[in-house]
Design a protein around this motif. Structure first.
Motif, short mmCIF file in Angstrom:
data_model
loop_
_atom_site.label_atom_id
_atom_site.label_comp_id
_atom_site.label_asym_id
_atom_site.label_seq_id
_atom_site.Cartn_x
_atom_site.Cartn_y
_atom_site.Cartn_z
N VAL A 76 -9.34 8.03 -5.39
CA VAL A 76 -9.04 8.62 -4.08
C VAL A 76 -9.94 8.00 -3.02
O VAL A 76 -9.49 7.66 -1.92
CB VAL A 76 -9.20 10.16 -4.11
N ALA A 77 -11.21 7.82 -3.36
CA ALA A 77 -12.14 7.21 -2.40
C ALA A 77 -11.77 5.77 -2.09
O ALA A 77 -11.86 5.33 -0.95
CB ALA A 77 -13.57 7.29 -2.94
N ILE A 126 -8.81 4.45 -2.13
CA ILE A 126 -7.65 4.49 -1.25
C ILE A 126 -8.10 4.88 0.16
O ILE A 126 -7.62 4.31 1.15
CB ILE A 126 -6.61 5.49 -1.79
N GLY A 127 -8.98 5.85 0.23
CA GLY A 127 -9.48 6.28 1.53
C GLY A 127 -10.18 5.15 2.28
O GLY A 127 -10.06 5.04 3.50
N ALA A 128 -10.90 4.31 1.54
CA ALA A 128 -11.56 3.18 2.19
C ALA A 128 -10.52 2.25 2.80
O ALA A 128 -10.72 1.73 3.91
CB ALA A 128 -12.42 2.43 1.18
N ALA A 155 -7.38 3.12 3.72
CA ALA A 155 -6.74 3.83 4.83
C ALA A 155 -7.64 3.83 6.06
O ALA A 155 -7.18 3.63 7.19
CB ALA A 155 -6.40 5.27 4.42
N GLY A 156 -8.93 4.06 5.83
CA GLY A 156 -9.88 4.09 6.93
C GLY A 156 -10.03 2.74 7.60
O GLY A 156 -10.12 2.63 8.83
N LEU A 202 -7.74 0.42 7.68
CA LEU A 202 -6.49 0.17 8.39
C LEU A 202 -6.49 0.92 9.72
O LEU A 202 -6.13 0.36 10.76
CB LEU A 202 -5.30 0.61 7.53
N LEU A 250 1.44 6.55 -6.88
CA LEU A 250 0.29 7.36 -7.30
C LEU A 250 0.43 8.82 -6.90
O LEU A 250 -0.11 9.70 -7.55
CB LEU A 250 -1.00 6.82 -6.68
N GLY A 251 1.12 9.03 -5.78
CA GLY A 251 1.25 10.40 -5.26
C GLY A 251 1.73 11.37 -6.31
O GLY A 251 1.41 12.54 -6.28
N LEU A 256 0.83 -1.21 0.00
CA LEU A 256 0.00 0.00 0.00
C LEU A 256 0.86 1.25 0.00
O LEU A 256 0.60 2.20 -0.74
CB LEU A 256 -0.94 -0.02 1.20
N ALA A 257 1.91 1.24 0.80
CA ALA A 257 2.82 2.39 0.83
C ALA A 257 3.49 2.57 -0.52
O ALA A 257 3.65 3.71 -1.00
CB ALA A 257 3.87 2.19 1.93
N LEU A 287 1.00 4.12 -2.91
CA LEU A 287 0.79 5.55 -2.64
C LEU A 287 1.99 6.36 -3.08
O LEU A 287 1.84 7.48 -3.58
CB LEU A 287 0.50 5.76 -1.15
N GLY A 288 3.18 5.80 -2.92
CA GLY A 288 4.38 6.49 -3.40
C GLY A 288 4.32 6.66 -4.91
O GLY A 288 4.67 7.70 -5.45
#
Lengths: 386, 360
Positions: free
Chosen positions: A283-284, A286-288, A290-291, A293, A273-274, A266-267, A270-271
């Protein structure tokens, strides 16, 4: 009032952030020196005895072992912080993993003074490695069906049987064997089981590799052919094997390793995609993740705190492991779809390689330490459905 | 800017929760629920008398200063029982907005909303016109705390008396009132500039209130489903004995517990920080996304395992599931709030884990 299935939330003591910072600094230094690469599932696959000894030197193994046995007498939550940092970083903790995580607590709860003296200081030093001898060809989820026999002999026992999936047995020094030392009591197969501490160098031990679908060798079959175990190497009481084994489950199942296995992926995603613009949908998604986790971490910490105060947490631990291992798989799926790369096991490094490695290890997440179906059965029992 | 109330905790908080539970259990019978929840003035009077309606408001402003965790505990109990009163709107929203703006908090049922209104300063206040949509319990509130959002210029907080608005009734799928309120050049005497950050805080508070409500309703739905499946017999045994039932219900219970844990953590963090910190904003965003996602799964499972009887008007399950379906979409759905956490994760990039541990 509604039934509460999980313990109340806890906040980590801000003082623990200093410890977290030390572990992060150490990891960063190791990475700068290219000692190892972050990997998913490194607590199974990342066997690195140098790394284990380095952790031992820093007092980050055997943290909750009392100082009289070579440990550091630190708290459950201090240990929690160290473990989550190591697993999230994808560090190679496999060598000491079973010893530190399962063998040491078992020795502290059921071991004799001599057994503790023999193993705990070296576990804390990161020099003594253990494997687990529970599953058998005919006994996986149904662990009480084990057929390895322990027959009385002069001064001890002779163990005969076959254990499978024994991770790391080809490297480890010893393992705990669950065997039948007395007949079951009618239909109660939990009666008559015992745990034995077995030196893997003993005569009569035959270890054969079992390759994963990747071809990697982590698992083994261990055949015990009349292996002698002296009386002073019985763990706990003869006949108390079942209670001892099940008593540890909440510790095993609720730990952060049960949802952090694919955080390195995941990291990495994100590195990657960032640097690019992401759609609102992505984005949503990914947020799901992150949330979920963040939420799993809240649950796991509250269980760790509750276990530390001696409360049984079998149902919460099962629940967290079920949700956690599902999350680990979801990370792979979201990475695959959002990064739009093919998983490539031959790539030297990078996202496509890490994706391949994680994907190929993924079936194990929801099988090891209690299958998801069994875990949900534990929750169902906790709800009063069975 | 709100300074975080320290509030009550421990045994005192547990006692408060028990008191609230007793009030709601005594006065609400879910089996007697009509198609539309009608505002229960008697229940409100009992709650107000017991000091349970303005727990989040400091004593100096007319509240009881119990703190955010206390507000959440009472709201959870209300939601578990489907209490037809604007408790979230009064305690979490209106009470905070008015007291923080230095305006008096009137007694009685209140509601709150933000909207674009024309606000023209006048000698004795302001003349206000416009529409406010989907205002919870708008028709029953004695006053509406309005955050009048200005296109250009500062926002204003207004106390709009219930009698000063025309009401166009509306509802969510649980038939709870979600009314459109019309102001036609109304003279509002109680106005104040909005505190900095009020818009964001109002959104976050609304989301947090719904988290607490969803978590409680979901846990109750799981409990009812456990009870039902243990009682209902088919094929010569309680349907709870079937693994298909056990696995599905265990999954719903897990999601419900996760939503509850997230809500509890968000209440703890917002209670400690206030709502203006980065970590409080993320905690609330995550908790609402988790709750919204869990709501759908729990509602579906509850209906599936209750069978057709749970699908009828006669059965009280609808009082929980229609609220779950409503509340998950109110104050931002999971997509809206997942984007907040997702953007924070993307901003952190490969330092994501390092960032996430700071969101607690």
């Amino acid at each position: 009032m509604t039934t509460r299935l999980v313990p109340p939330p806890v906040a980590l003591d801000p003082a623990l952030e200093a410890l977290r910072g030390e572990v992060r600094a150490f990891i960063a230094a190791e990475l700068r020196a290219s000692r190892w690469r972050p990997a998913c599932d490194a607590w199974l696959a990342g066997w690195d005895e140098r790394f284990s000894r380095e952790l031992g030197k820093r007092g980050w193994l055997g943290m909750t072992i009392p100082a009289e046995y070579g440990g550091h007498g630190r708290t459950t939550l201090e240990r929690y912080v160290v473990i989550e940092e190591l697993v999230a970083a994808g560090a190679p903790v496999a060598a000491h993993w079973v010893a530190d995580r399962q063998a040491a607590p078992a020795l502290l709860r059921h071991g004799t003074h001599a057994q503790r003296q023999r193993y705990l200081p070296r576990i804390a030093a990161g020099e003594c490695y253990f494997a687990i001898g529970m599953s058998e060809p005919g006994a996986g989820s149904d662990l009480a069906a084990v057929r390895t026999r322990a027959d009385r002999t002069d001064g001890g026992w002779l163990l005969t049987g076959t254990k499978v999936w024994t991770s790391g047995a080809h490297h480890a020094h010893a393992f705990f064997v669950l065997a039948r030392s007395a007949p079951p009591d009618g239909r109660d197969r939990h009666v008559g089981l015992s745990q034995f501490i077995v030196d893997l160098g003993s005569p009569g031990i035959h270890i054969r590799p079992i390759a994963l679908l990747t071809g990697e060798h982590h698992f083994n079959e261990v055949v015990l052919d009349g292996v002698f175990v002296s009386d002073d190497m019985v763990l706990g009481e003869p006949g108390s094997g079942w209670a001892q084994v099940t008593g540890e489950l909440a510790f095993e199942r609720s730990g952060p390793e049960r949802f952090l296995t694919t955080v390195p992926l995941l990291a990495a995603l994100l590195g990657e995609l960032g640097r690019r613009a992401a759609s609102a949908e992505h984005v949503a998604r990914i947020g799901a993740l992150a949330g979920r986790l963040w939420t799993l971490r809240q649950l796991s910490m509250s269980i760790a705190a509750s276990l530390a105060s001696g409360q049984a947490q079998d149902v919460p631990a099962a629940l967290v492991k079920d949700l956690g291992t599902r999350f680990e798989g979801d990370v792979i799926e979201v990475t695959r779809l959002l990064a739009g790369v093919e998983p490539d096991p031959g790539a030297p490094s990078g996202l496509s390689r890490m994706l391949a490695d994680a994907l190929l290890h993924s079936p194990g997440f929801t099988l090891r330490g209690g299958t998801s179906e069994i875990l949900r059965g534990v929750v169902a029992r906790g709800l009063g459905l069975r | 800017m709100t300074s975080p109330a320290i509030g009550i905790g421990g045994e005192e908080l547990a006692a408060l929760a028990r008191l609230a539970e007793q009030i709601f259990a005594d006065r609400i019978d879910p089996k007697a629920a009509g198609l539309e929840p009608r505002y229960d003035a008697d229940l409100w009077a009992v709650l107000e008398e017991a000091g349970l309606t303005l727990l989040g408001v400091p004593e100096a402003a007319g509240g009881t200063g119990g703190g955010l965790a206390a507000s959440a505990a009472v709201l959870a109990s209300a939601a578990a029982h489907g209490a037809p009163v604007p408790l979230a709107e009064t305690d979490f929203l209106a009470g905070w907005l008015l007291s923080d703006a230095g305006l008096p908090v009137p007694p009685g049922p209140l509601t709150a909303t933000a909207g674009e209104l024309t606000v023209v300063p006048a000698a004795d206040g302001a003349r206000v016109s416009g529409r406010l949509e989907r205002v919870p319990w708008g028709r029953d509130a004695v006053a509406v705390a309005v955050l009048a959002v200005a296109g250009d210029g500062p926002d204003t907080v207004l106390v709009v008396p219930g009698g000063a608005v025309a009401v166009e009734p509306g509802a969510n799928v649980a038939r709870e009132p979600r009314d459109t309120l019309l102001l036609d050049d109304v003279l509002i005497t109680q106005t104040a500039p909005a505190p900095a950050g009020a818009r964001t805080e109002l959104e976050l508070r609304g989301a947090l209130a719904r988290c607490v409500q969803i978590a409680a309703a979901a846990a109750t739905a799981v409990d009812w489903t456990v009870r039902y499946t243990r009682e209902r017999e088919q094929f010569g045994r309680p349907i709870a004995r079937f693994q298909a039932v056990q696995q599905q219900l265990a999954e719903a219970a897990a999601e419900s517990a996760a939503a509850g844990a997230a809500a509890d953590a968000a209440v703890r963090i917002a209670g400690a920080d206030g709502f203006a910190t980065v970590r409080a904003g993320l905690a609330v965003a995550i908790a609402k996304a988790q709750a919204s996602a869990a709501a759908g799964l729990v509602a579906r499972t509850a209906h599936q395992l209750h069978g057709t009887i749970g699908f009828t008007f006669e059965h009280p399950l609808r009082t929980l599931t229609t609220r779950l379906w409503s509340w998950r979409s109110e104050c931002g759905d999971e997509a809206r709030w997942n984007r907040v956490a997702g953007q924070a994760a993307l901003d952190a990039g490969d330092q994501f884990w390092h960032s996430l541990t700071g969101w607690s």
